[in-house]
Design an enzyme around this catalytic site. Sequence first.
Site, short mmCIF file in Angstrom:
data_model
loop_
_atom_site.label_atom_id
_atom_site.label_comp_id
_atom_site.label_asym_id
_atom_site.label_seq_id
_atom_site.Cartn_x
_atom_site.Cartn_y
_atom_site.Cartn_z
CE LYS A 104 58.49 55.51 177.67
NZ LYS A 104 57.07 55.81 177.50
N GLY A 230 49.23 46.87 166.09
CA GLY A 230 49.82 46.50 167.39
C GLY A 230 48.83 45.73 168.23
N GLY A 232 49.81 44.56 171.43
CA GLY A 232 50.36 44.53 172.79
C GLY A 232 49.22 44.89 173.73
CG ASN A 233 48.26 46.80 178.18
OD1 ASN A 233 47.10 46.42 178.24
ND2 ASN A 233 48.72 47.80 178.90
N GLY A 235 47.04 47.94 172.15
CA GLY A 235 46.33 47.59 170.92
C GLY A 235 45.23 46.57 171.18
#
Length: 422
Positions: A104, A230, A232-233, A235
């Site tokens: 990560k 959320g 974002g992408n 959610g």
Amino acid sequence: MSNNPFKNAVEQLEGVAKLIKLDKIYLEVLLCPERMVEVNFPVKMDNGRMKIFQGFRMQYNSVRGPYKGGIRFHPEVSEDEVKALSFWMAMKCAVVNIPLGGGKGGVVVDPKKLSKNELKRLSQGYVKAIFDVIGPDKDIPAPDVYTNAQVMDWMVLEYKKLKIKNQNYRSKSKNKINDKDWLPTFTGKPVGKGGSKGREKATALGGYFVLNESLKKNKINKKITVAVQGVGNVGCNIANILSNDKRFVVVAVSDSRSGVFRKEGINLEDVMKQKKEVGTVSGLAGTKKITNSELLELDVDILVPAAIENQITKDNARKIKANIILELANGPTTPEADKILFRKKKIVIPDILANAGGVTVSYFEWLQNIDNKYWSEEKVNKKLEVIMKKAFKDVWNSSKKHKVDLRMGADVLAVERIVKEI
Ligand code: GLU
């Protein structure tokens, strides 16, 4: 409560080790990352001045394959956060049984404060800083919080540039570089530029597949209400997928600032339009404004945390009313909250299973880049469905075998698969 996600990860691991009486040395191996890279790199800002940014690339475990995992641009990125996230990537890849390890990356930055050009130079600067430790067979980054296909495109092109520079420096074979030497170094790229069809929706779609499996086990036959934290992408895509399935009604969504509620269901297109125009979902006509903590405690059937870590804690776990929690974010529930939810007989579909669809299609993208053969979206989704269903079954059986919840079932399954390769 611990706000340090790595402490939560350690607690999780120690729980598994105790349950399966794991040899101490294996626990020790799993408790530390193989390599931690910290970088500090300069970026030229639009005002002509240079600014130094701090970033990380954690290479947690590679016994099952090259390190794999996203890059996060967020002001709260820290060494411990990236460490936890890279550990969860190793676990996630093991749960879906793909031949990849866990890594990560992250940069401490508030990307909302940067112009597009600054963001591009930041992406390039970060790649320059970690160039030596990544590559198609070494470590393969991807998008994560506040990074996307555009960022991956900037990054992979920077990687290509550096690779060519390196090669020219070493030999006379100028510019001779194979696509497969650079293109598979990043996944989540734009379609048409090496990206896989279906990658953008994959995390949400994978979550949808495992949610369906869990509904089969738990038989809910009425209209199912859903709240999504959320937009974002991930959610946004799960809210869309569920809104297009007649069995579900999405009654609430939120962004990092606040949320909106409408009993009859929320129109996702309106939400995204509002977000784009006003910068937040709140204020959307016909909806009631709610806070993020109110969203988590709504009286719905399914709660989908799709934002960041530590959202469900010992302070609010008792107030969670949803019966099913589909963890599309990484680490949204603390171990203390987990115990409370377990006692309340809530079904938590754990992150390392629920959101593994993203890395699974990243794996497909990597394969397509290496073979230089591109798949249809139908093929991608079908293969994803097979993998997610199998992973759900494996996790379910593991939790039954050990008489534990799905999270522990998934953790045990992943640890056993990793340890086998040490
Ligand atoms: N950032 C995503 C995750 O946390 C995707 C990682 C990847 O595709 O490598 O699973």
